[in-house]
Motif scaffolding. Structure first.
Motif, PDB file in Angstrom:
ATOM      1  N   VAL A  58       0.873  -1.181   0.000  1.00 62.64           N
ATOM      2  CA  VAL A  58       0.000   0.000   0.000  1.00 62.64           C
ATOM      3  C   VAL A  58       0.911   1.232   0.000  1.00 62.64           C
ATOM      4  CG1 VAL A  58      -1.990   1.094   1.071  1.00 62.64           C
ATOM      5  CG2 VAL A  58      -1.608  -1.352   1.392  1.00 62.64           C
ATOM      6  N   MET A  59       0.809   2.065  -1.059  1.00 60.34           N
ATOM      7  CA  MET A  59       1.779   3.137  -1.281  1.00 60.34           C
ATOM      8  C   MET A  59       1.353   4.479  -0.679  1.00 60.34           C
ATOM      9  SD  MET A  59       3.998   1.407  -2.797  1.00 60.34           S
ATOM     10  CE  MET A  59       5.149   2.734  -3.087  1.00 60.34           C
ATOM     11  N   ALA A  60       0.048   4.727  -0.573  1.00 56.51           N
ATOM     12  CA  ALA A  60      -0.394   6.043  -0.102  1.00 56.51           C
ATOM     13  C   ALA A  60      -1.720   5.907   0.636  1.00 56.51           C
ATOM     14  CB  ALA A  60      -0.550   7.009  -1.273  1.00 56.51           C
ATOM     15  N   VAL A  61      -1.926   6.784   1.628  1.00 57.59           N
ATOM     16  CA  VAL A  61      -3.185   6.819   2.359  1.00 57.59           C
ATOM     17  C   VAL A  61      -3.473   8.271   2.723  1.00 57.59           C
ATOM     18  CG1 VAL A  61      -2.076   6.427   4.603  1.00 57.59           C
ATOM     19  CG2 VAL A  61      -4.469   5.840   4.297  1.00 57.59           C
ATOM     20  N   GLN A  62      -4.752   8.658   2.691  1.00 52.14           N
ATOM     21  CA  GLN A  62      -5.114  10.036   3.044  1.00 52.14           C
ATOM     22  C   GLN A  62      -6.563  10.103   3.497  1.00 52.14           C
ATOM     23  OE1 GLN A  62      -3.982  12.948   0.124  1.00 52.14           O
ATOM     24  NE2 GLN A  62      -4.945  14.639   1.216  1.00 52.14           N
ATOM     25  N   PHE A  63      -6.804  10.856   4.586  1.00 55.69           N
ATOM     26  CA  PHE A  63      -8.147  11.060   5.112  1.00 55.69           C
ATOM     27  C   PHE A  63      -8.902  12.094   4.273  1.00 55.69           C
ATOM     28  CE2 PHE A  63      -6.790   9.235   9.246  1.00 55.69           C
ATOM     29  CZ  PHE A  63      -7.930   8.485   9.529  1.00 55.69           C
ATOM     30  N   VAL A  64     -10.233  11.959   4.243  1.00 52.87           N
ATOM     31  CA  VAL A  64     -11.095  13.010   3.715  1.00 52.87           C
ATOM     32  C   VAL A  64     -11.340  13.992   4.858  1.00 52.87           C
ATOM     33  CG1 VAL A  64     -13.356  13.535   2.707  1.00 52.87           C
ATOM     34  CG2 VAL A  64     -12.178  11.409   2.106  1.00 52.87           C
ATOM     35  N   TRP A  65     -11.200  15.288   4.569  1.00 52.43           N
ATOM     36  CA  TRP A  65     -11.294  16.298   5.623  1.00 52.43           C
ATOM     37  C   TRP A  65     -12.647  16.255   6.339  1.00 52.43           C
ATOM     38  CZ3 TRP A  65      -8.008  19.152   8.207  1.00 52.43           C
ATOM     39  CH2 TRP A  65      -8.485  20.239   8.962  1.00 52.43           C
ATOM     40  N   ASN A  66     -12.571  16.390   7.671  1.00 53.92           N
ATOM     41  CA  ASN A  66     -13.756  16.469   8.539  1.00 53.92           C
ATOM     42  C   ASN A  66     -14.525  15.146   8.630  1.00 53.92           C
ATOM     43  OD1 ASN A  66     -14.915  18.169  10.367  1.00 53.92           O
ATOM     44  ND2 ASN A  66     -16.494  18.929   8.976  1.00 53.92           N
ATOM     45  N   THR A  67     -13.900  14.038   8.218  1.00 49.26           N
ATOM     46  CA  THR A  67     -14.526  12.713   8.336  1.00 49.26           C
ATOM     47  C   THR A  67     -13.468  11.716   8.800  1.00 49.26           C
ATOM     48  OG1 THR A  67     -13.973  11.935   6.106  1.00 49.26           O
ATOM     49  CG2 THR A  67     -15.994  13.237   6.323  1.00 49.26           C
ATOM     50  N   HIS A  68     -13.925  10.497   9.046  1.00 47.60           N
ATOM     51  CA  HIS A  68     -12.987   9.401   9.307  1.00 47.60           C
ATOM     52  C   HIS A  68     -12.922   8.451   8.114  1.00 47.60           C
ATOM     53  CE1 HIS A  68     -12.937   9.819  13.993  1.00 47.60           C
ATOM     54  NE2 HIS A  68     -12.316  10.810  13.368  1.00 47.60           N
ATOM     55  N   TYR A  69     -13.361   8.918   6.961  1.00 54.47           N
ATOM     56  CA  TYR A  69     -13.222   8.137   5.721  1.00 54.47           C
ATOM     57  C   TYR A  69     -11.827   8.398   5.150  1.00 54.47           C
ATOM     58  CZ  TYR A  69     -18.342   8.424   6.021  1.00 54.47           C
ATOM     59  OH  TYR A  69     -19.638   8.387   6.462  1.00 54.47           O
ATOM     60  N   PHE A  70     -11.233   7.382   4.545  1.00 60.34           N
ATOM     61  CA  PHE A  70      -9.907   7.592   3.943  1.00 60.34           C
ATOM     62  C   PHE A  70      -9.758   6.754   2.675  1.00 60.34           C
ATOM     63  CE2 PHE A  70      -9.472   4.206   7.078  1.00 60.34           C
ATOM     64  CZ  PHE A  70      -8.741   3.231   6.420  1.00 60.34           C
ATOM     65  N   PHE A  71      -8.787   7.155   1.850  1.00 59.96           N
ATOM     66  CA  PHE A  71      -8.478   6.470   0.592  1.00 59.96           C
ATOM     67  C   PHE A  71      -7.099   5.839   0.686  1.00 59.96           C
ATOM     68  CE2 PHE A  71     -11.734   9.374  -0.850  1.00 59.96           C
ATOM     69  CZ  PHE A  71     -12.392   8.668  -1.843  1.00 59.96           C
ATOM     70  N   THR A  72      -6.941   4.663   0.065  1.00 57.47           N
ATOM     71  CA  THR A  72      -5.622   4.021  -0.030  1.00 57.47           C
ATOM     72  C   THR A  72      -5.326   3.701  -1.492  1.00 57.47           C
ATOM     73  OG1 THR A  72      -6.609   1.833   0.299  1.00 57.47           O
ATOM     74  CG2 THR A  72      -5.763   2.960   2.252  1.00 57.47           C
TER      75      THR A  72
ATOM     76  N   GLU B  73     -11.293   0.746  -9.663  1.00 54.20           N
ATOM     77  CA  GLU B  73     -10.382   0.068 -10.597  1.00 54.20           C
ATOM     78  C   GLU B  73     -10.286   0.855 -11.892  1.00 54.20           C
ATOM     79  OE1 GLU B  73     -10.729  -4.606  -9.804  1.00 54.20           O
ATOM     80  OE2 GLU B  73     -12.596  -3.694 -10.467  1.00 54.20           O
ATOM     81  N   GLY B  74      -9.155   0.737 -12.562  1.00 57.18           N
ATOM     82  CA  GLY B  74      -8.988   1.442 -13.830  1.00 57.18           C
ATOM     83  C   GLY B  74      -7.535   1.568 -14.246  1.00 57.18           C
ATOM     84  N   HIS B  75      -6.636   1.692 -13.276  1.00 62.11           N
ATOM     85  CA  HIS B  75      -5.214   1.839 -13.615  1.00 62.11           C
ATOM     86  C   HIS B  75      -4.661   0.529 -14.185  1.00 62.11           C
ATOM     87  CE1 HIS B  75      -4.177   5.860 -12.290  1.00 62.11           C
ATOM     88  NE2 HIS B  75      -4.899   5.695 -11.203  1.00 62.11           N
ATOM     89  N   HIS B  76      -3.672   0.672 -15.072  1.00 60.74           N
ATOM     90  CA  HIS B  76      -3.033  -0.498 -15.690  1.00 60.74           C
ATOM     91  C   HIS B  76      -1.603  -0.700 -15.182  1.00 60.74           C
ATOM     92  CE1 HIS B  76      -6.294  -1.073 -18.629  1.00 60.74           C
ATOM     93  NE2 HIS B  76      -6.396   0.241 -18.570  1.00 60.74           N
ATOM     94  N   GLY B  77      -1.254   0.006 -14.130  1.00 60.88           N
ATOM     95  CA  GLY B  77       0.065  -0.148 -13.526  1.00 60.88           C
ATOM     96  C   GLY B  77      -0.024   0.171 -12.044  1.00 60.88           C
ATOM     97  N   GLU B  78       1.100   0.038 -11.326  1.00 62.44           N
ATOM     98  CA  GLU B  78       1.107   0.312  -9.891  1.00 62.44           C
ATOM     99  C   GLU B  78       0.695   1.766  -9.623  1.00 62.44           C
ATOM    100  OE1 GLU B  78       3.637  -0.811 -11.614  1.00 62.44           O
ATOM    101  OE2 GLU B  78       4.573  -2.565 -10.687  1.00 62.44           O
ATOM    102  N   VAL B  79      -0.151   1.968  -8.614  1.00 55.59           N
ATOM    103  CA  VAL B  79      -0.558   3.331  -8.240  1.00 55.59           C
ATOM    104  C   VAL B  79       0.444   3.838  -7.206  1.00 55.59           C
ATOM    105  CG1 VAL B  79      -2.434   4.795  -7.411  1.00 55.59           C
ATOM    106  CG2 VAL B  79      -2.957   2.682  -8.627  1.00 55.59           C
ATOM    107  N   TRP B  80       1.189   4.896  -7.569  1.00 59.45           N
ATOM    108  CA  TRP B  80       2.269   5.386  -6.710  1.00 59.45           C
ATOM    109  C   TRP B  80       1.796   6.461  -5.733  1.00 59.45           C
ATOM    110  CZ3 TRP B  80       6.133   2.335  -6.564  1.00 59.45           C
ATOM    111  CH2 TRP B  80       6.671   1.724  -7.709  1.00 59.45           C
ATOM    112  N   ALA B  81       0.865   7.328  -6.182  1.00 55.60           N
ATOM    113  CA  ALA B  81       0.547   8.503  -5.372  1.00 55.60           C
ATOM    114  C   ALA B  81      -0.943   8.799  -5.402  1.00 55.60           C
ATOM    115  CB  ALA B  81       1.328   9.711  -5.890  1.00 55.60           C
ATOM    116  N   LEU B  82      -1.371   9.592  -4.412  1.00 56.72           N
ATOM    117  CA  LEU B  82      -2.789   9.867  -4.222  1.00 56.72           C
ATOM    118  C   LEU B  82      -2.934  11.279  -3.662  1.00 56.72           C
ATOM    119  CD1 LEU B  82      -5.566   8.215  -4.115  1.00 56.72           C
ATOM    120  CD2 LEU B  82      -5.087   7.961  -1.688  1.00 56.72           C
ATOM    121  N   ALA B  83      -3.963  11.997  -4.105  1.00 54.16           N
ATOM    122  CA  ALA B  83      -4.262  13.320  -3.546  1.00 54.16           C
ATOM    123  C   ALA B  83      -5.772  13.450  -3.423  1.00 54.16           C
ATOM    124  CB  ALA B  83      -3.700  14.421  -4.433  1.00 54.16           C
ATOM    125  N   VAL B  84      -6.245  13.810  -2.229  1.00 51.34           N
ATOM    126  CA  VAL B  84      -7.680  13.969  -1.981  1.00 51.34           C
ATOM    127  C   VAL B  84      -7.988  15.459  -1.925  1.00 51.34           C
ATOM    128  CG1 VAL B  84      -9.583  13.444  -0.417  1.00 51.34           C
ATOM    129  CG2 VAL B  84      -7.726  11.803  -0.708  1.00 51.34           C
TER     130      VAL B  84
END
Length: 960
Positions: A642-656, A678-689
């Protein structure tokens, strides 16, 4: 009450100019480049560097693997990694036809000269011939033992001058080292060429179909001559072969067989790498050969006159050499000179011309389809490269280069590179208002407009590992692998400062919550705290800079640093798989979090500063309480790191985001996975919420950036889990179709005979979930219609017997709602099925349903419904269930009725077509008579008359 979440759906994909698993081609005019972009196809104007259009099918997630252009200037065939083929229209950007027949990726496509047939080759070693106009698969050809790499149609010369050519031939090349010639009239392999010692990767045939060039891993190209006389008659044996071979004077005949393709010679190449693409130019004066390296070799094809001139020059040079030796008295040397060969060889006809070299490896190329190159003055080609760029090259025509003072070297005319990164995107960041997106890779930093997805800034940087927008969104800071902090000003598109911040790679940085500074973590085991400051530059103007304030020494490499939003804590993840939490003001140690088996690659703290989420290379995500450091939950989140994780502001929901190519949406309170994106055809390196979680941006090894948009559509977890189970069941079901379909069990299954029986021919279809559902819909419609008819028959019989108190049968609610009669309902379900899937859908029907359908077909013939569709269904059913139909005597009266009615219907159709053809030919003759006239050059006619008069004067005799 069941909790509902809001669904995230893919909004757009951008950043890909050309993906590496398919070829790039020109459009019919040679102005637009049609390029693969993962699961989409993009259309570019290379001259303007603009994206003109995109072909996207919402139902498709498979990557594009092959593109081919039809002769009708509008249709383009696109093959995909899941074995499907779609025919796209250039004018409307819509799918015209979808074919499903291959069991793995489509690797080669070719249209015939009329554009009505398409042949496809695949990794499953099969060739399938498709009828584009009829939208059906004709047949499957088997014989190769490995992946098909190239296919080409060859037309059969007409037997009578002016007659129509018959089915023709197909050439196929494969990684099994063989080239096969298939006769489509008999649907079998006619010849096999075995000259290559290793894989054959490409072949092409010239326009007049007299020459074949093939290439593989060898250091030279193989050239073959195609004999039109043998192609005209097909495979002749015995006396037929002798008759065909008379004009050839017996050449190429062995044991009574005449070869259609004979070896002509080899042409040496400069490159040592394997051939990837071979293509003849539309003018037939040039041949392009691209290897899997940084070069494209161009060859000139000489005309017969040029070859004769070259031979005469060779003879002249030899005579001069002999005379020089004789003058010296060396009679033995002069006699030893070998005479120049009179036979024309492949190297005489095809000679090296130019080599195009680029900075990266070529993936594919395509010549511009311009035949009159002498008028244009240059040969133009478009090439796709492995680093997500496309280039247009022009090479001056030999005649133009001689007549004018122009450089006789290839010239790079246009490059498409701004709209994408050259290498993996390692980090992304969104501005505070979610209007700008920053993405960084090795040597490149790009700023994108989120709404239009256009690249508005491109700047050179180091090997970027992390980045962030500074307060005000006018500056971007980048942490590099070399340990530098690079500060960029977006207004001037320049780097204003590069600070040697660390001795090792800067793996993480974050802006302080008070927006007055930032923190960086590095592989040199230091966590450094920086403040923003204004300094004067050399010109005396003030600019933004960074001032180092404090350093926190750690025991191991620092992989991630995060502030708590209330700025009380700083969390630091280390290479020893632990997370240390410190007080920000005193840097006093507070907590140590143990539990991960491998290093924590990313983490984030919720907006209320209560929860810390960590993701690790051990594929797990853990949620920790920041009050006591207790682990609330450990979840096995992904199939890879798992390369990246980030919370959604003002919640306890998050994306990985993970290397398993997926992005996941989680509920941190209930510890549930909400969505799998799903949709990427390669490793997902980074994430921005986004600031308020309206959008999520993910960046991948496939060089694409994807924006996921929050919608009003609600997600319920139970429904989502059920859908996932259904998808899993459907996937296993489709896989079982593929396995069982490969074997002919002798019970009338004509789906796919096994290769063990040596069968070269099979049906073109493939059982999919769509065909299964279509077959079930037909069965339901037949059952409903039969019940309706039987009920009315019973009612009418009762009325005829004089029974009292009978009530009329209740009509089906479905038929009432659709306002259809039973026969209309059956016909509606049959018409709804795609022509390409009809055969496989009919194979699903049991024999009881087949007998019912045959009865309905008799009704459709009498009502004069679409006679072509009726015939197709009828013939397929009779062919598939012939044994059972013959054994069933009760069906004979019904079949006799179908035959009588069908013949009458076909006769009407034939008369109608004949009438229309006669009318069209009359209109054409009328148009030609009224709109065409012969053109006479008056000056030329006058000169001819003068010449005639002069000759008469000379011949006049005087009589006295």
């Amino acid at each position: 009450m069941v909790k509902a979440y809001q669904r995230y759906t893919p909004r757009t994909t951008f950043g890909v100019i050309t993906s590496g698993n398919s070829n790039i081609i020109y459009d019919a005019d040679g102005k637009l480049a049609i390029s693969p972009a993962l699961e989409d196809v993009t259309i570019w104007d290379p001259k303007k560097g603009e994206l003109v259009g995109t072909w996207r099918d919402s139902d498709n997630k498979a990557e594009v693997t092959c593109i081919a252009r039809s002769v009708d200037r509008d249709s383009y065939a696109v093959g995909y990694a899941n074995g499907s083929i779609r025919i796209w229209s250039m004018k409307t950007s819509d799918v015209l036809v979808t074919f499903n027949g291959h069991r793995s990726a489509v690797t080669s496509l070719a249209f015939d000269k009329s554009g009505s047939r398409l042949v496809s080759g695949s990794r499953d070693t099969d060739l399938i011939v498709w009828d584009v106009e009829g939208e059906v698969g004709l047949y499957r050809l088997r014989g190769h033992k490995d992946q098909i790499t190239a296919v080409r149609f060859i037309t059969r010369p007409p037997m009578v001058e002016g007659g129509n050519p018959t089915d023709g031939y197909v050439l196929s090349a494969s990684k099994d080292t063989l080239i096969k010639l298939w006769d489509l009239s008999t649907q079998h392999c006619m010849e096999t060429l075995v000259a290559h010692r290793n894989e054959v990767w490409s072949l092409d045939v010239n326009a007049d179909e007299t020459m074949l060039v093939s290439g593989g891993g060898d250091t030279d190209l193989k050239v073959w001559k195609i004999d039109p006389i043998v192609l005209k008659t097909g495979l002749g044996v015995g006396e037929e072969a002798k008759e065909v071979g008379e004009e050839q004077e017996g050449e190429g005949t062995e044991s009574g067989l005449t070869k259609a393709i004979t070896f002509y010679g080899s042409i040496p190449r400069q490159s040592k790498e394997r051939v990837t693409t071979l293509e003849f130019h539309a003018s037939q004066q040039f041949l392009g050969c691209q290897a899997s390296d940084k070069s494209i070799e161009l060859f000139r094809i000489r005309s017969i006159d040029e070859i004769k001139k070259k031979m005469s020059r060779r003879k002249k040079r030899q005579r001069e050499k002999q005379q020089a030796l004789l003058k010296k008295g060396d009679t033995e040397g002069a006699a030893a000179e070998e005479p120049v060969s009179e036979t024309i060889e492949a190297t005489d006809e095809i000679t090296p011309w130019h080599v195009i070299r680029s900075t990266a490896k070529f993936r594919s190329f395509d010549f511009a389809p311009v035949k009159d190159v002498e008028k244009v003055g240059h040969v133009q080609l478009v090439a796709s490269l492995n680093n997500n760029t496309a280039e247009v090259w022009t090479v001056p025509h030999p005649a133009a280069a001689k007549n004018e003072e122009v450089a006789d070297e290839p010239n790079k005319a246009f490059t498409l590179e701004i709209a994408g990164h050259r290498s993996d995107i390692r980090t992304v960041a969104l501005s505070s208002d979610d209007e700008l997106l920053c993405s960084a890779s090795n040597n490149s930093l790009k700023i994108w407009n989120v709404k239009t997805t256009s690249c508005i800034r491109t700047m050179d940087c180091g090997y970027a590992l992390c980045c962030a927008f500074l307060p005000g969104n006018r500056h971007v800071i980048v942490g590099t692998k070399a340990g530098h902090l690079e500060l960029f000003d977006l207004g001037s598109s320049s780097m204003i400062e590069s600070i040697e911040a660390h001795e090792g790679a800067i793996w993480s940085l974050q802006i302080r919550p008070d927006r007055r500074g930032l923190v960086t973590g590095s592989a040199d085991k230091d966590v450094k705290f920086w403040d923003f400051d204004m300094v004067e530059d050399q010109a005396g103007k003030k600019r933004l800079s960074l001032v180092h304030m404090r350093t926190l020494k750690m025991s191991d490499d620092v992989l991630c640093v995060r502030y708590s939003p209330d700025q009380k804590m700083v969390a630091v993840s280390l290479l020893d798989a632990t997370v240390k939490v410190f007080y920000h003001d005193t840097l006093k140690f507070f907590l140590s979090l143990y539990g991960h088996k491998l290093p924590v690659l990313s983490m984030d703290i919720s907006s209320d500063s209560n929860l810390l989420v960590t993701c690790s290379a051990d594929k797990n995500v853990k949620l920790w309480g920041l009050d006591f450091g207790d682990c609330h939950k450990s979840m096995f989140a992904h199939q890879e790191s798992v390369m990246a994780v980030q919370f959604v502001w003002n919640t306890h929901y998050f994306f990985t985001a993970s290397k398993d190519r997926t992005v996941k949406y989680w509920d941190g309170d209930k510890f549930e996975n909400i969505l799998k994106l799903e949709g990427h055809h390669g490793e997902v390196w980074a994430l921005a919420v986004g600031t308020y979680g309206n959008i999520v941006v993910s960046a991948s090894h496939d060089r694409s950036l994807r924006i996921w948009q929050k919608t009003e559509d609600q997600v319920f977890l139970e429904e989502e889990r059920e859908q996932e189970l259904d998808d899993l069941y459907e996937a296993t079901l489709t896989a079982s179709f593929e396995k069982t379909g490969m074997v002919d069990n002798g019970e009338g299954n004509i789906g796919a005979p096994s290769l063990a029986n040596g069968d070269e021919l099979a049906s073109a279809g493939k059982q999919t979930l769509d065909t299964l559902k279509a077959g079930e819909r037909i069965m339901e419609a037949l059952e409903l219609a039969d019940q309706e008819i039987d009920a009315w028959k019973a009612y009418n019989a009762g009325v005829a017997r004089g029974e009292r108190g009978l009530s009329k049968p209740q009509r089906s609610p479905l038929l009432i709602s659709m306002r259809q009669t039973p026969e209309q309902h059956v016909w509606y379900q049959l018409e709804k099925i795609r022509p390409a899937e009809l055969d496989e859908a009919l194979l699903v029907l049991p024999f009881a349903a087949v007998t019912s359908l045959l009865n309905w077909l008799d009704v459709f013939v009498q009502r004069e419904y679409n006679i072509n569709l009726v015939c197709r269904i009828l013939f397929f059913l009779i062919k598939s269930h012939h044994n059972q139909i013959v054994a069933n005597r009760i069906m004979r009266p019904m079949l006799d009725s179908v035959r009588r009615n069908l013949r009458a219907g076909l006769q009407k159709q034939k008369d109608l077509i004949g009438f229309n053809v006669a009318a069209l030919s009359y209109i054409r003759r009328d148009y030609d008579a009224n709109n065409t006239s012969d053109f006479f050059d008056e000056e030329a006619v006058r000169k001819d008359e003068e010449k005639k008069q002069e000759s008469e004067k000379k011949r006049k005799f005087m009589k006295i």
